[in-house]
Design an enzyme around this catalytic site. Structure first.
Site, PDB file in Angstrom:
ATOM      1  N   LYS A  49       0.824  -1.099   0.115  1.00  0.00           N
ATOM      2  CA  LYS A  49       0.013  -0.091   0.145  1.00  0.00           C
ATOM      3  C   LYS A  49       1.043   1.196   0.175  1.00  0.00           C
ATOM      4  CE  LYS A  49      -1.457   1.408   4.285  1.00  0.00           C
ATOM      5  NZ  LYS A  49      -1.302   2.738   4.569  1.00  0.00           N
ATOM      6  N   ASN A  50       1.812   1.276   0.717  1.00  0.00           N
ATOM      7  CA  ASN A  50       2.695   2.518   1.110  1.00  0.00           C
ATOM      8  C   ASN A  50       3.676   2.723  -0.105  1.00  0.00           C
ATOM      9  OD1 ASN A  50       1.196   2.890   3.250  1.00  0.00           O
ATOM     10  ND2 ASN A  50       2.662   2.420   4.887  1.00  0.00           N
ATOM     11  N   ARG A  61      -4.425  10.161   5.090  1.00  0.00           N
ATOM     12  CA  ARG A  61      -3.267  11.346   5.265  1.00  0.00           C
ATOM     13  C   ARG A  61      -2.425  11.211   4.015  1.00  0.00           C
ATOM     14  NH1 ARG A  61      -2.218  13.496   9.734  1.00  0.00           N
ATOM     15  NH2 ARG A  61      -0.001  13.692   9.020  1.00  0.00           N
ATOM     16  N   CYS A  67      -4.213  12.529  13.881  1.00  0.00           N
ATOM     17  CA  CYS A  67      -4.862  11.305  13.670  1.00  0.00           C
ATOM     18  C   CYS A  67      -4.599  10.496  14.870  1.00  0.00           C
ATOM     19  CB  CYS A  67      -4.387  10.708  12.394  1.00  0.00           C
ATOM     20  SG  CYS A  67      -3.014   9.905  12.705  1.00  0.00           S
ATOM     21  N   ARG A  76       1.193  14.067  13.644  1.00  0.00           N
ATOM     22  CA  ARG A  76       1.673  13.973  12.357  1.00  0.00           C
ATOM     23  C   ARG A  76       1.559  15.134  11.374  1.00  0.00           C
ATOM     24  NH1 ARG A  76      -0.647   8.516  10.155  1.00  0.00           N
ATOM     25  NH2 ARG A  76       1.291   8.575   8.672  1.00  0.00           N
ATOM     26  N   ASP A  91       4.906   0.128  11.944  1.00  0.00           N
ATOM     27  CA  ASP A  91       3.522  -0.596  11.542  1.00  0.00           C
ATOM     28  C   ASP A  91       3.444  -2.044  11.972  1.00  0.00           C
ATOM     29  OD1 ASP A  91       3.055   2.082  10.349  1.00  0.00           O
ATOM     30  OD2 ASP A  91       3.563   1.327   8.288  1.00  0.00           O
ATOM     31  N   ARG A 143      -8.528  -0.611   4.953  1.00  0.00           N
ATOM     32  CA  ARG A 143      -7.728   0.546   4.556  1.00  0.00           C
ATOM     33  C   ARG A 143      -6.269  -0.268   3.858  1.00  0.00           C
ATOM     34  NH1 ARG A 143      -6.517   5.447   7.543  1.00  0.00           N
ATOM     35  NH2 ARG A 143      -5.370   5.590   5.834  1.00  0.00           N
TER      36      ARG A 143
HETATM   37  N1  EPU Z   1       7.140  14.251  11.010  1.00  0.00           N
HETATM   38  C1  EPU Z   1       7.250  15.522  11.454  1.00  0.00           C
HETATM   39  N2  EPU Z   1       7.060  16.354  10.273  1.00  0.00           N
HETATM   40  C2  EPU Z   1       6.694  16.151   9.169  1.00  0.00           C
HETATM   41  C3  EPU Z   1       6.643  14.808   8.675  1.00  0.00           C
HETATM   42  C4  EPU Z   1       6.743  13.847   9.648  1.00  0.00           C
HETATM   43  O1  EPU Z   1       7.661  16.011  12.522  1.00  0.00           O
HETATM   44  O2  EPU Z   1       6.600  16.953   8.197  1.00  0.00           O
HETATM   45  C5  EPU Z   1       7.557  13.313  12.069  1.00  0.00           C
HETATM   46  C6  EPU Z   1       5.999  12.629  12.459  1.00  0.00           C
HETATM   47  O3  EPU Z   1       5.137  13.095  13.313  1.00  0.00           O
HETATM   48  C7  EPU Z   1       6.554  11.158  12.754  1.00  0.00           C
HETATM   49  C8  EPU Z   1       7.869  10.791  12.092  1.00  0.00           C
HETATM   50  O4  EPU Z   1       8.194  12.168  11.599  1.00  0.00           O
HETATM   51  O5  EPU Z   1       6.983  11.278  14.266  1.00  0.00           O
HETATM   52  C9  EPU Z   1       7.804   9.951  10.965  1.00  0.00           C
HETATM   53  O6  EPU Z   1       6.565  10.188  10.342  1.00  0.00           O
HETATM   54  P1  EPU Z   1       6.619   9.892   8.786  1.00  0.00           P
HETATM   55  O7  EPU Z   1       6.454  11.246   7.998  1.00  0.00           O
HETATM   56  O8  EPU Z   1       7.628   9.078   8.377  1.00  0.00           O
HETATM   57  O9  EPU Z   1       5.374   8.997   8.481  1.00  0.00           O
HETATM   58  P2  EPU Z   1       4.388   9.240   7.252  1.00  0.00           P
HETATM   59  O10 EPU Z   1       5.189   9.537   5.956  1.00  0.00           O
HETATM   60  O11 EPU Z   1       2.971  10.124   7.652  1.00  0.00           O
HETATM   61  C10 EPU Z   1       4.460   6.629   6.548  1.00  0.00           C
HETATM   62  C11 EPU Z   1       3.427   5.814   6.438  1.00  0.00           C
HETATM   63  C12 EPU Z   1       2.845   5.230   7.760  1.00  0.00           C
HETATM   64  C13 EPU Z   1       4.006   4.691   8.570  1.00  0.00           C
HETATM   65  C14 EPU Z   1       5.311   5.878   8.705  1.00  0.00           C
HETATM   66  C15 EPU Z   1       6.401   5.560   9.418  1.00  0.00           C
HETATM   67  C16 EPU Z   1       2.453   6.197   4.072  1.00  0.00           C
HETATM   68  C17 EPU Z   1       1.508   6.383   3.253  1.00  0.00           C
HETATM   69  N3  EPU Z   1       2.263   6.013   5.452  1.00  0.00           N
HETATM   70  O12 EPU Z   1       3.904   7.834   7.308  1.00  0.00           O
HETATM   71  O13 EPU Z   1       2.223   4.139   7.427  1.00  0.00           O
HETATM   72  O14 EPU Z   1       3.649   4.351  10.003  1.00  0.00           O
HETATM   73  O15 EPU Z   1       5.362   6.243   7.437  1.00  0.00           O
HETATM   74  O16 EPU Z   1       7.109   4.510   8.639  1.00  0.00           O
HETATM   75  O17 EPU Z   1       3.590   5.760   3.686  1.00  0.00           O
HETATM   76  C18 EPU Z   1       0.293   2.582   7.990  1.00  0.00           C
HETATM   77  O18 EPU Z   1       0.627   2.233   6.787  1.00  0.00           O
HETATM   78  O19 EPU Z   1      -0.526   2.153   8.777  1.00  0.00           O
HETATM   79  C19 EPU Z   1       0.990   3.904   8.139  1.00  0.00           C
HETATM   80  C20 EPU Z   1       0.563   4.489   9.355  1.00  0.00           C
END
Ligand code: EPU
Length: 416
Positions: free
Chosen positions: A22-23, A92, A116, A121, A304, A396
């Site tokens: 998915k990701n 998101r 969320c 996030r 995850d 999802r």
């Molecule tokens: N963060 C910030 N600022 C930002 C972006 C992120 O502070 O602008 C922080 C977040 O709050 C968190 C950390 O950085 O503490 C890492 O978050 P990241 O941005 O890597 O998460 P994401 O890109 O929103 C993706 C996956 C998630 C997975 C995370 C971590 C996708 C679509 N989603 O989220 O997947 O948990 O990386 O590996 O790729 C899931 O599939 O269940 C899921 C939540």
């Protein structure tokens, strides 16, 4: 609202095929904004998030069709640059259209995702990176508006590695003027898959999978024809299912190289795991050992898989410490597992899990995608009946989970 009912206690046995990730599929679908023509993506999982991304792209003017694991995205013209709140609040990952829309159209208007179930996030790092590339940013009525005549390459350093942030910048930089360097980039296999997809479109990207990614902008990208990598989290969830039911599973169509941190911890927990090519054979006949984990960015233990691993530890013979270092609120499953008789105490970012002899079936509530998966695992091991409510979270991210579990011997069904 649909629920999943499980009569626990059956040992799982048999073969299961893993779907596409998915990701990886979500950012690669968003990359279709960058190329004109018909984009074809295969090994796409059939999930709610994929149809939500399809809906979002079609609102931008892109034709979206899906059949089985194939998705076709026809990018003839882009008629809107807006991702509205009604879609962003349900997924998101909608924020992944920000980088490509800005690069291609010179502007994008995206609803801020807000908090969320698993944490605040924010998207400040995505925005900071685009600002460094010359974008002007304004916030109004819950929307972030970005614009730039031409994006320019820049040196971008992330304070923390962000998966979708790295992906947004990589997509924007692919057709920007000059060279962009992302430091402290996310190294997740899904980031590498997006880089490979962009490279197949003609992008010039080096270093994906390391902390430093270098992207040299090109004028034009050609449409995608790309196969998505297997879902390492779905594969890990089935491995945990073999463990918690003392079963024996042959998990096909996965990439064991992406799963080493998980495989290593599951072996310490007492699972016997053999890997060959795209197959993992997983067996658990004896007791489950307590094992500590700390979630970390890749190649560390994935957040995850934290909830699913906790379900396993809830019935291990001893005490384990589970520390969550990525999201500040990703222990929502604990209260539900406790209703099933688990002995878990949370203090700050660490859960102390004291294994119990057995869990008892109970009605429980899914709070997010991975929490739902952990409750399914707990239900498979519990005595009696478990009913998991709000399974739309599960849909999802897991393709037909009950249809994959049933042939393995699980007593599971979907009810209204
Ligand atoms: N963060 C910030 N600022 C930002 C972006 C992120 O502070 O602008 C922080 C977040 O709050 C968190 C950390 O950085 O503490 C890492 O978050 P990241 O941005 O890597 O998460 P994401 O890109 O929103 C993706 C996956 C998630 C997975 C995370 C971590 C996708 C679509 N989603 O989220 O997947 O948990 O990386 O590996 O790729 C899931 O599939 O269940 C899921 C939540």
């Amino acid at each position: 609202m649909q629920k999943i009912e499980i009569e626990g206690g059956a040992r799982l046995k048999g073969e299961v095929f893993i779907s596409g990730a998915k990701n990886a599929a979500l950012p690669i679908m968003a990359a279709s904004i960058l190329a004109s023509g018909a984009n074809r993506i295969t090994n796409t999982p059939q999930l709610k998030d994929i149809s939500t991304m399809g809906e979002l792209l079609s609102r931008l003017g892109i034709g979206f069709e899906s059949s089985g694991d194939e998705v076709i995205l026809k990018t003839d013209s882009i008629s809107s640059v807006e991702a509205k709140y009604d879609l962003v609040k349900t997924m998101r990952a909608s924020v992944l259209v920000l980088g490509p829309l800005l690069a291609k159209m010179g502007k994008a208007v995206i609803s801020l995702p807000g908090g969320c179930a698993i944490g605040a996030r924010p998207i400040n790092l995505h925005v900071m990176g685009l600002q460094k590339m010359g974008a002007e940013i304004s916030l109004s009525e819950g929307y972030v508006k970005v614009s730039a005549k031409r994006l320019k390459g820049a040196d971008i350093h992330f304070d923390v590695p962000t998966v979708t942030g790295t992906e947004n910048i990589m997509m924007a930089a692919a057709i920007a003027d000059g060279v962009t360097v992302i430091e402290n980039a996310a190294c997740e296999p899904e980031v590498v898959d997006l880089a490979n997809a962009l490279i197949s479109m003609g992008a010039e990207i080096q270093g994906a999978g390391t902390g430093v990614i270098k992207i040299k902008g090109v004028k034009l990208l050609k449409p995608l024809d790309y196969k998505i990598i297997p879902d390492r989290i779905e594969a890990g969830t089935f491995m945990a299912a073999a463990g918690i039911t003392r079963g024996s599973l042959v998990i096909r169509g996965c990439n064991p190289a992406h799963m080493e941190s998980v495989t290593d911890k599951l072996r310490q927990a007492g699972l016997q795991i053999e890997q060959k090519d795209d197959v993992l054979k997983v067996k658990c006949s004896g007791k489950l050992n307590p094992v500590d984990i700390k979630t970390m960015p890749y190649p560390g233990f994935p957040t995850d898989m934290q909830a699913q691993f906790m379900a396993l530890m809830a019935v291990s013979e001893g005490t384990s410490l589970i520390s969550e270092h990525i999201f500040e609120n990703r222990f929502m499953h604990v209260a539900e597992m406790k209703r099933m008789g688990a002995d878990i105490q949370v203090e700050g970012s660490t859960a102390t899990v004291r294994g119990v002899r057995s869990l008892n079936g109970a009605p429980v509530m899914a709070t997010d995608l991975r929490a739902s998966a952990s409750l399914i695992l707990a239900g498979l091991a519990a005595k009696g009946k478990t009913v998991v409510d709000r399974v739309y979270h599960l849909d999802r991210g897991y393709e037909k989970i009950e249809k994959k579990l049933k042939p393995l011997g699980a007593k599971i069904r979907r009810i209204k």
